[in-house]
Design a protein around this motif. Sequence first.
Motif, PDB file in Angstrom:
ATOM      1  N   CYS A   1    -138.048  -4.366 -69.023  1.00 61.90           N
ATOM      2  CA  CYS A   1    -138.346  -3.047 -69.595  1.00 61.90           C
ATOM      3  C   CYS A   1    -137.235  -2.049 -69.299  1.00 61.90           C
ATOM      4  O   CYS A   1    -136.906  -1.220 -70.137  1.00 61.90           O
ATOM      5  N   CYS A   2    -136.669  -2.110 -68.114  1.00 63.92           N
ATOM      6  CA  CYS A   2    -135.644  -1.144 -67.771  1.00 63.92           C
ATOM      7  C   CYS A   2    -134.475  -1.220 -68.748  1.00 63.92           C
ATOM      8  O   CYS A   2    -133.795  -0.232 -68.984  1.00 63.92           O
TER       9      CYS A   2
ATOM     10  N   GLY B   1    -134.045  -4.495 -64.568  1.00 59.14           N
ATOM     11  CA  GLY B   1    -135.339  -5.114 -64.778  1.00 59.14           C
ATOM     12  C   GLY B   1    -135.688  -6.124 -63.718  1.00 59.14           C
ATOM     13  O   GLY B   1    -134.985  -6.279 -62.717  1.00 59.14           O
ATOM     14  N   THR B   2    -136.769  -6.834 -63.995  1.00 54.31           N
ATOM     15  CA  THR B   2    -137.300  -7.752 -63.016  1.00 54.31           C
ATOM     16  C   THR B   2    -136.383  -8.959 -62.869  1.00 54.31           C
ATOM     17  O   THR B   2    -136.045  -9.604 -63.848  1.00 54.31           O
TER      18      THR B   2
ATOM     19  N   ALA C   1    -137.468  -0.188 -60.083  1.00 51.64           N
ATOM     20  CA  ALA C   1    -138.184  -0.686 -58.919  1.00 51.64           C
ATOM     21  C   ALA C   1    -138.073  -2.201 -58.796  1.00 51.64           C
ATOM     22  O   ALA C   1    -137.938  -2.747 -57.706  1.00 51.64           O
ATOM     23  N   CYS C   2    -138.101  -2.882 -59.935  1.00 51.23           N
ATOM     24  CA  CYS C   2    -138.093  -4.348 -59.883  1.00 51.23           C
ATOM     25  C   CYS C   2    -136.788  -4.885 -59.310  1.00 51.23           C
ATOM     26  O   CYS C   2    -136.789  -5.729 -58.422  1.00 51.23           O
TER      27      CYS C   2
ATOM     28  N   PRO D   1    -143.568  -3.635 -59.305  1.00 52.52           N
ATOM     29  CA  PRO D   1    -144.981  -3.981 -59.424  1.00 52.52           C
ATOM     30  C   PRO D   1    -145.219  -5.485 -59.380  1.00 52.52           C
ATOM     31  O   PRO D   1    -146.320  -5.920 -59.110  1.00 52.52           O
ATOM     32  N   PHE D   2    -144.192  -6.244 -59.666  1.00 53.58           N
ATOM     33  CA  PHE D   2    -144.378  -7.688 -59.736  1.00 53.58           C
ATOM     34  C   PHE D   2    -143.973  -8.402 -58.463  1.00 53.58           C
ATOM     35  O   PHE D   2    -143.831  -9.606 -58.437  1.00 53.58           O
TER      36      PHE D   2
ATOM     37  N   CYS E   1    -139.743   3.369 -62.584  1.00 51.46           N
ATOM     38  CA  CYS E   1    -140.333   2.203 -63.237  1.00 51.46           C
ATOM     39  C   CYS E   1    -140.810   2.605 -64.605  1.00 51.46           C
ATOM     40  O   CYS E   1    -141.950   2.887 -64.777  1.00 51.46           O
ATOM     41  N   PRO E   2    -139.990   2.632 -65.595  1.00 45.06           N
ATOM     42  CA  PRO E   2    -138.543   2.477 -65.518  1.00 45.06           C
ATOM     43  C   PRO E   2    -137.882   3.811 -65.185  1.00 45.06           C
ATOM     44  O   PRO E   2    -138.459   4.851 -65.431  1.00 45.06           O
TER      45      PRO E   2
ATOM     46  N   ARG F   1    -143.081 -13.096 -65.314  1.00 45.63           N
ATOM     47  CA  ARG F   1    -143.334 -12.226 -64.172  1.00 45.63           C
ATOM     48  C   ARG F   1    -144.733 -12.408 -63.622  1.00 45.63           C
ATOM     49  O   ARG F   1    -145.251 -11.539 -62.953  1.00 45.63           O
TER      50      ARG F   1
ATOM     51  N   ARG G   1    -146.493  -3.247 -69.303  1.00 42.90           N
ATOM     52  CA  ARG G   1    -145.227  -3.934 -69.126  1.00 42.90           C
ATOM     53  C   ARG G   1    -145.176  -5.292 -69.816  1.00 42.90           C
ATOM     54  O   ARG G   1    -144.249  -6.051 -69.597  1.00 42.90           O
TER      55      ARG G   1
HETATM   56  S1  SF4 Z   1    -141.698  -3.153 -64.266  1.00 46.07           S
HETATM   57 FE1  SF4 Z   1    -140.809  -1.141 -64.017  1.00 46.07          FE
HETATM   58  S2  SF4 Z   1    -139.015  -1.421 -62.717  1.00 46.07           S
HETATM   59 FE2  SF4 Z   1    -139.679  -3.393 -63.411  1.00 46.07          FE
HETATM   60  S3  SF4 Z   1    -138.396  -3.796 -65.158  1.00 46.07           S
HETATM   61 FE3  SF4 Z   1    -140.283  -2.910 -65.917  1.00 46.07          FE
HETATM   62  S4  SF4 Z   1    -139.908  -0.737 -66.004  1.00 46.07           S
HETATM   63 FE4  SF4 Z   1    -138.299  -1.618 -64.779  1.00 46.07          FE
END
Ligand code: SF4
Lengths: 368, 898
Positions: free
Chosen positions: B69-70, B106-107, B134-135, B141-142, B165-166, B572, B592
Motif C-alpha cells: 500500500c505504501c 510496504g510490507t 510502519a511495515c 499491522p502485519f 501507515c501509509p 501478508r 489493506r
Molecule cells: S500496512 Fe500500512 S505501513 Fe504497511 S504497507 Fe500498508 S500502508 Fe504501508
Amino acid sequence: MTTIDLLGTFLKILIVVGISQGVVAYLILVERKIAAWAQDRIGPNRAGLELLDRPGFRRLAPLLRPLIGLGLLHPIADGVKMFVKEDVVPGYVNRPLYLLAPVLAITMATIAFAVVPFGPVGATGANFLGFGDVQFQIAPGIDIGILYVFAIGSLAVYGVILAGYSSNNKYSFLGAMRSSAQLISYELPLGLSILGIILICRSLDLNAIIHWQDRHVWGILVQPLGFLLFLISAFAETNRLPFDLPESEQELVGGFHTEYSALKFGMFFLGEYLHVITASFLITILFLGGWDIPFLTDQAQTGWFWALVKVFALLLKVGLLIILIMWVRWTLPRFRYDQLMDLAWKRMIPLALLNLVATATIVQLVRG
Amino acid sequence: MSTPATHPPRNGPSVIRPEWTVTIDPVLQKELERHVLVTDWNKLIGLVDTIYNWGRRSSLWPLGFGLACCAIEMICTASSRFDIARFGAEVFRGSPRQADVMIVSGTVTKTMMPMIARLYDQMPEPKYVISMGACATGGGPFKEGYNVVSGIDKYLPVDVYIPGCPPTPQALLHGLMALQKKIDGETITDLPWYRRDVEREIPVPVLGPDLIDLRTLEITAERTALGLIEAREATLEKPPRIPAPQPAAAEPAEDAAPAAPPSSKLDKIRARVQGTNPAAQGDGETSAASAPPKSAPRAARKPKVAPVMPSLRWLGDEGLAALADRINAELGPGTATIVQAALLIPADKLLEVARFLRDSNVIRYDYLASLQSVHYEDCIEVTYHLDSTSRPGSLIELRVRVAEPEGQGKLPSVVSIWPGADFQEREVYDMMGVRFLGHPNLTRILMWEGFAYHPLRKDYLEPYYEGPTKVLESRVEDGQHFRGEELNPHGTNIKIPQSYQGWNSLDPDADPKGVHLIPPSAAVQVAEIDSESFVLSMGPQHPSTHGVFRMNLRVDGETVVGLKPVMGYMHRNHEKIGERNTFLMNFPFTDRLDYLTSMANNWGYALAVEQLMGDDAKVPERAEYIRVIMAELTRIASHMWSIGFLLNDLGAFFTPALYAIEERELILDLFEWASGSRMMCNYFRFGGVAFDLPDGWLDRCQAIVYDRLERRIDELDRYLSGNEILLERCRGVGVLTAEQAIALSTSGPVLRGSGVKYDIRRAAPYGIYDRFDFDVITGTRGDIYDRYLVRLQEMRQSVKILKHAVHDIPEGPILPGKKSYQIKVPAGEAYSRTEAPKGELGFYVISDGTTGTAYRYHVRSPSFINLTALETMCLGHTVADVVGILGSLDIVLGEVDR
Ligand code: SF4
C-alpha cells in the motif's frame, strides 16, 4: 589544408563537442520540464537551494537564485553524481564488449556532427581575425555529407546490440534484438524518404540542399510525404516514443542498458540525446530550409551579422523540433514490436518508393 | 562548507595528514584568503565534500519498486499535487544498477526478502535505503504474520525511517529531505564505501523451511535442534476448535457450543486491568481444558445463533430441498444432505454432482463464485459457492469433508468442471494441506515449496503467537510491553520444525517459487523458423507488474508460448491474522486488502458480519446512502487509477496516469474529510458507518460529482478512446470469450468486458442498490479495449448513482444503536458478496458465537481469481501484450496475495 584551417577545424571540433555535450545535459532537463508541463507538475526546481546558506555561496545568491528556480543546477548535480557513483561491471558480462558498447554509442553519435552544417557555409563573409571566412561546419565541402551521416548512424546500432549481447541479461538481450531489427528496418524508409529531395536538389551535399531551398522553397513543400516518412523514421531511429522499443521501460525494465550503471549508463543517455539532436538537424536541413528564413535571408548575404542570424535561425528550428520530439514522448503510448515492423515494411517502405518514383517522374518531366 | 559534526575542528591539525598543518599569522591568512586561493587540507576536503554531497543529494534517483500500500502513496508523491520531481528525484529507475536510493515502500514479506536483498546488492554505491511506513520499519499491522519480516532493518542498513501507515506523500517528501540532510553531513574521508573494513554486501537470505538469514545460520540451527519452539508452544493456549455443523436433525445450537476458552480475551484483559483475575496471567497457563469451572455460567447460556443461510441472496430453503431431492434421485440416495442450508456431498461423488449441477440441472450452476476450506475439530471442510449466470442470485453452497490430520485430506479436483477453481484449490492445498486429485499443477501458490507448514490449520501457531486472540496481553498493559521478537526463541519471526535436517543444502540461488516451469504450450503456433525458446522471469520487481507480482514466461522470440503467474510475494497472512482479531479490529485490515478501494472492502466485510448479526445490525437509511456514496466514489477512484496505469503499461509515460491521479486525489480528500484517512479509511461499522458526514461534506461532494467528474471522464474518453495506437494495441488482444470468462470465475469488469451481464449489485443486490437506476455495462469482444471501455462507462454509471444518492440522502442516525466496541456476533456462517471495483469481493466468515473473533475468515478476492484467466489470455501474444493484458486485469497485489 593549411595549419590555420587545421587549427580552426580543431577549434570547431572542441566547441561543437563541448557544446553538444553540455547541451545534451540541459536537454535532459528540458525533457524533464516538458514532462512536468505535460503532466501538470512543476519539475526539478531546487537543486542548489541549500547551497545558498553556505558561507562561500552567500554572495552568489542573487545570481544563483533565478537559475535554481529554473532547475538549471540539476543537470550539474546529476553529472556530479554519475561521476562519483560506483561503476559496477557485473561478473557475468562479456567484459570487452560490455566496455566497448557505451564508447561506441557515444562516439558514433558525436562524429556524425562532422558534416552537419550549423550555419552558412561557403563565402560567409564572417571573417575571423583575418584568417578567412568561418565555415559553420566542421568538415565543409564534403559532397556526400548525407551518406556519411547515414553510414555513421547505422554504426550506432552496434552500441546497442553489443550492450544487449554482452550484458548477458535476458531483458538486455530482448532489447538488443528489438533494436537491431528496428533500426535496420527503419534505415530503409529513412534512406528512401530523402531520395526525393536529393533528386530535386541534385546533390548529396547538405549545404547544396540548403542553398536550393533558399533559392526555391523549403523541402517540406515539395516533399511533404518524404518529410512525414523521414520524421516518423527519425523517431524510430532515435528510439523515441512511440518507437522506443529497445528500452521500453514497462516491458523490458531498461532494455539494452539494464546492466549499465553510473557513467556508462550516462554515456548511453548522452548518445541517445545526441541522436535526437542529429536527427533534428537533418530534418531541419533537408526539409525546413536549414538556416533559411523565407523572404529575409539569402545566400548572398554575408558578414557576421547575417551569419549569426542564420546560425540562430537554424538552431531555433532544431530546438523546436527537439521539443516536438520530446512532447510526443509524453503524449503517446507505444507501438508493439510487430506493429512497428509492419508499419515499416508494409506501409512506409512502399510509400517511400512511391514517393521516389513520383518525384523522379515529375523531376524528369519538369526538366524536360 | 558542509556542516558535518564528525569533522575535526577546522584549524586544528588534520587527522588525515598531520604533517600538512602549518601555522600562519591569522591576519596574513585573512589577506591571503581574500586575494589568493589558499586552502588547507580540511578546507579542501570541505570543498570536495560540499560538491560531492551536493551532487548526490540533488540527484537521488529512486529504484522503481513498490511493495504494498505504501507504494501507492509513493506513486502519488510523483503526481502533480506533490511532485517529487521538484527535488530531482522523479527519475524512477527500473534497473537497480542505475538507482541511488531504495524506497522500501510496504510490507516486507519473507517470500520477497531474498529479492530485496539481491536488489540492494545490485545497486552501486553510494546507495541509501528509506524505510517507508510502519511495515517496512517494523512489520506494522502485519508484524505477527508468519510470512512477514518484522522490519527491513533486520537485513538492510536503513538511512531514514518514515512512520505512518501509509505515510502521506508529504511524509515521504520529508523523509527525502531528511536523507538529504544526512548526506549533507557525510564526508568523503569516512564513507563506508571507501573503506575496506566495512562489508556492505548483504548475504541473500534463503527460503528454506522458513526464511533463513545465513548470517545467523549456526545459532538458528542450534536453537532449532534444541526444540525451543516446540517447547515454548507446548505452554501456550491453543486456538480452540469447534465441531463441524451437523444436519438439521441434530439440534444445531447445541452442536455449535464450542470447546472454546472460557471467556473472550477482552474480558480477560479487562479483568487483568482491574487486577481481579490472576489466573489469566502468564502465557497460556490457562488452557481450554483446565478452566471449565469459570466457563460454566457462560456455557450454560447458549450462544445466539445467526440466521441460517449461505449468503443474503440465495436459492432459498425450498429450492435447496428440491435440489437435494433431485440430486439424490439422479445420483443415488445419500449423495446430498442438507447441512445448515448447504449440501453436504461425499468426496467421491463430488465430480458427479458438480457435473450434474453445471450441465443437467434446471438452473445451470456454471459459475464457481468461491472456494474455501475450514479446519474443524474432526474434519477439514471444503466449501464451494456456486451461482448461475443465467439465473443470477440463486447461490448455493456445497460442503465436502475430508480427513483432519495434516496431509491426509484428499478429494477430487473440480478444475475440469470449473477451471476457475485452479488457483483456489492450490490455495487450499497451500494453506490447509488438502490434496486435490487430478489438479494439473498442485503446488503451493502463496508460500514457497519447502515451507514447513500449512499455515491456516488451527494447529499451526505463528512464530510470534501468544494466544488465540490478537489482543496480545503483553502489549496493551500500561507500563510494560515487549516485542514479539523477545518471545520467539529465535528472536526473529521464524519457526523451523525440530526435525529439520537440511541445513547444509540451503542455497541462496535456489528459487523455490520459480521451479515449476512451463513446457511450451501446444496451443500456440509460432512461425516455422528453427528457433529456441527461453524462459523469462518477469517480476516480482518489474516496472509494470503492478506490485510484486511475477510471471514466468516462456518466449519464442517475442511470442509468449507459456506463462505461469507466480504470486505470494505480498502474502501478508491476512486470513490468519483475521482469525485472531476481534471482529471490530479486523476493519482496518480489510482496508489493506485492495488498498485502492478500502471503502469497498469495508463494506464487504461489514456485510458478512451483519448477515450473522441479523436485526442487531440493521443499517439506518442515512448510513445506507453514505455507504453507496462512498462505494461509488471508490469505484471511480479505482477505475481512474486502473485506466491511467493501463495506458502507462502501454507505454504512455505516466501522463494519463497522473491526470487520473488528480481526480483520485479529489476523492481521497473527501474520504479524508469524512474518515480521517486518505487511503485506509476504516470507515464502516457493523450496522452503519463510523462517523456522520461533516458539515459541508455533501456540498463539496456534490460539486465534485456534478461539475468535475463527468467532465473529466469525458476528457479521458475524448483523448484516449479514439487514439490510433491505443486501438492498435488493444483491439483483439487478450481476448476472453464469455464462456471462458464464466468458466474461469472471473468477475467485475473482466467478466463484463467479455459480454456477460453479471454485476453483483444487480445479480444479488445488497445495501440499497435496488433503488438506483443504473445500467450494467458490458463489452462485446472481451479484449483489452472492451475492458477499458467497460471501466470508463462504469464510471459514468457511478456518477449517475452518486447524483441520486447525494440528492436523496436523508437525515438521521448512522448506526442502529450506540457506538459499541463490544460486538456480539452470533454463531453461524456467512458469505457476503459485493461488487467491488475489481470484481466480486466476498467475505466468508464463521463465528463460534463466544470468542468474539472469527473462527474462520476467508476473502474471495477478485484480483486473485481474475488472474486465473491470465494464461489463457496471454498465450500467443507478445511480451508487450502481456503487460497490457495484465494492466487490463487491474490487479492489486494486496488482494491477490492477501
Ligand atoms: S500496512 Fe500500512 S505501513 Fe504497511 S504497507 Fe500498508 S500502508 Fe504501508
